[in-house]
Design a protein around this motif. Structure first.
Motif, PDB file in Angstrom:
ATOM      1  N   PRO A  11       0.824  -1.218   0.000  1.00 32.78           N
ATOM      2  CA  PRO A  11       0.000   0.000   0.000  1.00 32.78           C
ATOM      3  C   PRO A  11       0.855   1.264   0.000  1.00 32.78           C
ATOM      4  O   PRO A  11       1.910   1.313   0.636  1.00 32.78           O
ATOM      5  N   THR A  12       0.384   2.257  -0.709  1.00 32.02           N
ATOM      6  CA  THR A  12       1.092   3.544  -0.746  1.00 32.02           C
ATOM      7  C   THR A  12       0.377   4.608   0.076  1.00 32.02           C
ATOM      8  O   THR A  12       0.794   5.764   0.082  1.00 32.02           O
ATOM      9  N   VAL A  13      -0.698   4.211   0.769  1.00 30.86           N
ATOM     10  CA  VAL A  13      -1.402   5.107   1.692  1.00 30.86           C
ATOM     11  C   VAL A  13      -1.664   4.332   2.977  1.00 30.86           C
ATOM     12  O   VAL A  13      -1.666   3.099   2.973  1.00 30.86           O
ATOM     13  N   PRO A  14      -1.881   5.011   4.093  1.00 30.40           N
ATOM     14  CA  PRO A  14      -2.210   4.298   5.334  1.00 30.40           C
ATOM     15  C   PRO A  14      -3.493   3.491   5.181  1.00 30.40           C
ATOM     16  O   PRO A  14      -4.459   3.944   4.574  1.00 30.40           O
ATOM     17  N   VAL A  15      -3.488   2.293   5.734  1.00 32.49           N
ATOM     18  CA  VAL A  15      -4.661   1.421   5.694  1.00 32.49           C
ATOM     19  C   VAL A  15      -5.273   1.422   7.081  1.00 32.49           C
ATOM     20  O   VAL A  15      -4.658   0.978   8.042  1.00 32.49           O
ATOM     21  N   HIS A  16      -6.496   1.916   7.203  1.00 32.51           N
ATOM     22  CA  HIS A  16      -7.091   2.118   8.517  1.00 32.51           C
ATOM     23  C   HIS A  16      -8.096   1.029   8.901  1.00 32.51           C
ATOM     24  O   HIS A  16      -7.950   0.360   9.911  1.00 32.51           O
ATOM     25  N   SER A  17      -9.121   0.817   8.073  1.00 29.37           N
ATOM     26  CA  SER A  17     -10.239  -0.018   8.515  1.00 29.37           C
ATOM     27  C   SER A  17     -10.052  -1.494   8.229  1.00 29.37           C
ATOM     28  O   SER A  17     -10.473  -2.339   8.994  1.00 29.37           O
ATOM     29  N   TYR A  18      -9.440  -1.838   7.132  1.00 31.13           N
ATOM     30  CA  TYR A  18      -9.277  -3.236   6.776  1.00 31.13           C
ATOM     31  C   TYR A  18      -8.093  -3.354   5.832  1.00 31.13           C
ATOM     32  O   TYR A  18      -7.682  -2.396   5.199  1.00 31.13           O
ATOM     33  N   ALA A  19      -7.555  -4.560   5.765  1.00 29.39           N
ATOM     34  CA  ALA A  19      -6.460  -4.802   4.839  1.00 29.39           C
ATOM     35  C   ALA A  19      -7.030  -5.413   3.569  1.00 29.39           C
ATOM     36  O   ALA A  19      -7.688  -6.450   3.621  1.00 29.39           O
ATOM     37  N   ARG A  20      -6.835  -4.756   2.444  1.00 30.44           N
ATOM     38  CA  ARG A  20      -7.280  -5.305   1.165  1.00 30.44           C
ATOM     39  C   ARG A  20      -6.085  -6.003   0.513  1.00 30.44           C
ATOM     40  O   ARG A  20      -5.084  -5.360   0.206  1.00 30.44           O
ATOM     41  N   VAL A  21      -6.210  -7.297   0.333  1.00 27.82           N
ATOM     42  CA  VAL A  21      -5.117  -8.110  -0.201  1.00 27.82           C
ATOM     43  C   VAL A  21      -5.565  -8.757  -1.500  1.00 27.82           C
ATOM     44  O   VAL A  21      -6.604  -9.421  -1.551  1.00 27.82           O
ATOM     45  N   LEU A  22      -4.784  -8.568  -2.539  1.00 29.47           N
ATOM     46  CA  LEU A  22      -4.994  -9.276  -3.796  1.00 29.47           C
ATOM     47  C   LEU A  22      -3.950 -10.378  -3.878  1.00 29.47           C
ATOM     48  O   LEU A  22      -2.746 -10.112  -3.862  1.00 29.47           O
ATOM     49  N   LEU A  23      -4.411 -11.617  -3.956  1.00 29.87           N
ATOM     50  CA  LEU A  23      -3.522 -12.768  -4.083  1.00 29.87           C
ATOM     51  C   LEU A  23      -3.515 -13.203  -5.539  1.00 29.87           C
ATOM     52  O   LEU A  23      -4.564 -13.564  -6.090  1.00 29.87           O
ATOM     53  N   VAL A  24      -2.361 -13.172  -6.189  1.00 33.31           N
ATOM     54  CA  VAL A  24      -2.290 -13.502  -7.616  1.00 33.31           C
ATOM     55  C   VAL A  24      -1.511 -14.795  -7.822  1.00 33.31           C
ATOM     56  O   VAL A  24      -0.529 -15.078  -7.133  1.00 33.31           O
ATOM     57  N   LEU A  25      -1.970 -15.570  -8.796  1.00 27.26           N
ATOM     58  CA  LEU A  25      -1.388 -16.871  -9.111  1.00 27.26           C
ATOM     59  C   LEU A  25      -1.052 -16.915 -10.597  1.00 27.26           C
ATOM     60  O   LEU A  25      -1.826 -16.433 -11.425  1.00 27.26           O
ATOM     61  N   PRO A  26       0.092 -17.503 -10.959  1.00 22.48           N
ATOM     62  CA  PRO A  26       0.555 -17.465 -12.355  1.00 22.48           C
ATOM     63  C   PRO A  26       0.048 -18.634 -13.191  1.00 22.48           C
ATOM     64  O   PRO A  26      -0.630 -19.537 -12.698  1.00 22.48           O
TER      65      PRO A  26
END
Length: 443
Positions: A11-26
């Motif tokens: 993340p390039t900004v502070p994350v306050h309420s929840y962590a948004r995670v994108l999990l990518v697979l090749p």
């Protein structure tokens, strides 16, 4: 089987309420960084609160090869010596990796703090489908690129496994270069294509063969209605291994799924169209209709690619309406069709082309009140009722791009026999059959 995870973007900004995670697979034969790094970098530019984690497949990228019997590497004995993995095995290994690395990545011991979105290409997307079926409660949504609920035929995968286990992954480089990329990509992006082909050449042969075995037995077509996660299916228009019809099948099988076809791309859309991929994922992760406003959580100030207004572009400027109309016109009819139409524009027809772009496409097709699938079904009926055969052929192809299956198009035509007339439907079936045959020939 222990897999290795890599943080591709933070993340390039502070994350306050929840962590948004994108999990990518090749995909099979690629490392996760070679395939997904550019898209991940673009994504944090438009969704700066997102963490992108990539997980390499066994024997690919940074993940260790699978264990094989002692002596196998010295005396290749064919695929009989290669462990037979299933897609469920791979899904469980990915889940175990998530559980191992996620607390460190998001800075919390409670994995429930994270909204995890799955995204995968080819076999990576097949793993995402398997996870959505077996562990749907663990994920927020899933985006599947260039894949299928069943990919290829079992005997072809078994034959490839035999070749690679015996002679190595360099045997696949030439064929993969032909299948992976849309026309001109290798000339336009020599570094990106070279990195992807190098990752194939460096992949462990026995691990590659084991993944072929997993693909040979993978078939979840009958289980698609069991998936309750929101799903985005993305196809490359030039994809040979998993053509758009494969993604249409997924979009039709999963309730409420969205479908996008990327013109000119082939089997590795995240690498071929990283900015487009990032935009689609940004909208999808936010719960937004693609290209429009949605009802999901806010994008924390991310740059917006929405249409001019939430209810359609009627309050926008003339140029904004035209641009929005041209965008959706290209999405529905294809770049090739629109380019051919534009090439014929002259002083006599220019005003008419401007009219249909602004009003038909900019005012109506951009409205969020109906999905493109339903708009296509309505348009087919109107073309049949009006006897507009040339327009009907064009909109049959557009309906497929918008996610209607052959069977659904057939049902529209059958219903038109009752409400428009049997002779009209008879003509419509002839026109539609020809249009669908042309699409099949074009791949």
């Amino acid at each position: 089987m222990e897999l290795t995870a890599t943080v591709l973007a933070a993340p390039t900004v502070p994350v306050h309420s929840y962590a948004r995670v994108l999990l990518v697979l090749p995909s099979l034969g690629t490392s996760v960084s070679a395939l997904w790094q550019s898209a991940a970098t673009h994504l944090v530019g438009v969704a700066p609160e997102t963490t992108v984690i990539g997980i390499d497949l066994p024997g690919h990228g940074r993940s260790a090869p699978i264990d094989v019997p002692a002596g196998t590497s010295e005396v290749p004995a064919g695929t009989s010596e290669v462990p037979r993995l299933t897609m469920s095995d791979l899904a469980e290994a990915v889940l175990a990796t998530i559980d191992r690395v996620l607390p460190d990545v998001i800075g919390s011991g409670d994995r429930d703090d994270a909204r995890i979105v799955l995204a995968g290409d080819s076999i990576g997307a097949a793993i995402a489908l398997q996870l959505a079926l077996d562990h749907g409660d663990r994920f927020d949504r899933a985006a599947v690129f260039c894949t299928g609920a069943k990919i290829g035929e079992a005997n072809a995968w078994e034959e490839r496994a035999e070749v690679v286990a015996t002679s190595g992954t360099p045997t696949q480089v030439i064929g993969s270069a032909q299948r992976w990329f849309g026309e001109g990509f290798m000339d336009r992006e020599p570094e990106a294509s070279a990195a992807l082909l190098h990752s194939l050449q460096d992949a462990d042969r026995f691990s590659y063969a084991a993944l072929c075995h997993a693909l040979a037995t993978f078939d979840v077509r009958s289980r698609l209605p069991e998936i309750t996660l929101p799903v985005l299916a993305v196809a490359g228009s030039e994809d040979q291994p998993t053509p758009p019809t494969k993604l249409v099948e997924i979009a039709n099988g999963v309730s409420g799924a969205l479908l996008e076809v990327i013109e000119g791309a082939a089997h590795l859309v995240p690498a071929e169209a990283p900015a487009v991929t990032a935009g689609l994922l940004r909208d999808f992760m936010g719960g937004n209709a693609l290209g429009g406003k949605g009802t999901g959580e806010p994008d924390s100030g991310a740059a917006s690619a929405d249409l001019p207004t939430a209810s359609g572009p009627r309050e926008a400027s003339r140029d904004e309406v035209h641009d929005a109309g041209m965008t959706v016109r290209r999405q529905v009819l294809s770049d090739a069709h629109v380019d051919r139409a534009n090439a014929k524009v002259d002083d006599f027809t220019a005003d008419f082309q401007d009219l249909i772009t602004r009003y038909a496409w900019g005012e109506i097709w951009t409205r969020p009140g109906l999905e493109k699938r339903m708009r296509s079904a309505i348009t087919l009926t109107a073309m049949i009722a009006g006897g507009h055969e040339a327009e009907l052929a064009m909109h049959v192809k557009a309906a497929v791009r918008n996610g209607l299956s052959r069977d659904e198009i057939k049902e529209v035509l059958l219903q038109s026999a009752i409400y428009c007339s049997v002779p009209s439907a008879n003509t419509a079936f002839s026109v539609a059959s020809q249009a669908l045959a042309e699409m099949e020939e074009e791949g």
